[in-house]
Write a protein that holds these residues in place. Structure first.
Motif: not given
Length: 318
Positions: A22-25, A68-71, A167-170
């Motif tokens: 996973g990206n796991f951001d 996307p911008q990295e969290i 989710s990373s998007t939310a």
């Protein structure tokens, strides 16, 4: 936790594994559901727990205009992954050539040969391989063919603040809208940004509220402009040091009163004017958004509002 930059770096004596990808951001609670399954199954079976992640983000390579911008940055991501109890993480360099692997080629290269996985744990919405054509069902079928078990943890629900299934998007949407309590619920911790403290305009010190200004290249997704209650953490100090974690009023954005144009993150540590943080890397955590950035007609009006903000921060963090 071992950190490898290619599958070739994984030692032969690691033995069979329980693995995931996973990206796991952000390493949020949805990720933890997968990672906790990985580590618990690995412990039960006496196997190594390993995650595969990617850098840069696949979308940044394939569709940079939609990246996307990295969290959180890679180093912070790896530190958070280490806290889950994993034995190792492989950081795969994501390239256009790598993206051409079919789902089966990806699985064979990564899990069958690279990690000798006996169990693969995959999120219900994970995608992999050419054109993201591989999914959980694909992984189950490939597990039957190549002899590994597949576990797919269930979907996790909404937070009390309405952030949809973790989710990373939310999570990204919550942060950029200033909903840092919602982000904290999805993360299981406060959202933060980290960076070196640099010199600013020194206006805060002149007004009696000296601030630590983070460098423009700080790591972490900066929340919506405004004033926040938060904490300033100094990772270089021991956790039991009295100045390790300090209450702070945090300003994000430009300073409209002085017509500044550069967006910044600056933190005033409550009731402290004796700190010399220049050159130090600090982490700023966000607890609650207090208000929008405002343009004031006089310095006196600005100072009055800052005083009220500091009082409110003190109440929130008490």
């Amino acid at each position: 936790m071992h950190r490898w930059t290619t599958l070739d770096d994984v030692p032969a004596d690691l033995g069979p594994t329980v693995a995931t990808l996973g990206n796991f951001d952000g390493v949020h609670r949805g990720h933890h559901a997968v990672l906790d399954t990985v580590t618990s199954v690995a412990r039960d079976r006496g196997l190594a727990a390993v995650a595969v992640t990617f850098d840069p983000h696949p979308v940044a390579v394939l569709h940079p205009e939609r990246a996307p911008q990295e969290i959180c940055g890679l180093q912070r991501r790896l530190d958070l992954l280490e806290e889950t109890g994993l034995d190792g993480v492989v950081v795969v360099e994501f390239t256009r050539e790598y993206a051409q692997l079919t789902p089966e080629d990806f699985v064979v290269q990564t899990f069958v040969r690279g990690l000798r996985a006996q169990v693969v744990v995959i999120g219900h919405d994970s995608r992999f391989g050419l054109h993201n054509s591989g999914d959980a069902d694909t992984m189950r079928e490939l597990g039957r063919v190549h002899g590994f078990e597949v576990i797919v943890p269930g979907t996790l629900g909404e937070t009390d603040h309405g952030v949809r299934a973790w989710s990373s998007t939310a999570l990204r949407e919550a942060i950029t809208s200033g909903d840092v309590p919602g982000a904290a619920e999805a993360l299981g911790r406060l959202h933060s940004v980290s960076g070196e403290v640099v010199h600013g305009h020194h206006r805060g010190r002149e007004l009696g509220f000296p601030t630590a200004n983070l460098a423009a290249d700080s790591e972490g997704l900066v929340p919506a402009d405004g004033v926040y209650a938060g904490w300033l953490t100094r990772p270089g100090l021991p956790a039991d040091h009295p100045d390790h974690r300090l209450p702070a009023a945090v300003s994000v954005g430009t300073n409209p009163t002085f017509d500044d144009v550069e967006r910044s993150v600056e933190a005033y540590v409550l009731d402290r004017d004796d700190l010399d943080l220049y050159g130090e890397t600090v982490r700023v955590e966000f607890v609650q958004r207090l208000r929008d950035n405002l343009r004031f007609t006089s310095v006196e009006e600005l100072m009055e509002q800052i005083g009220a903000d500091v009082d409110r921060v003190r109440e929130l963090l008490a």
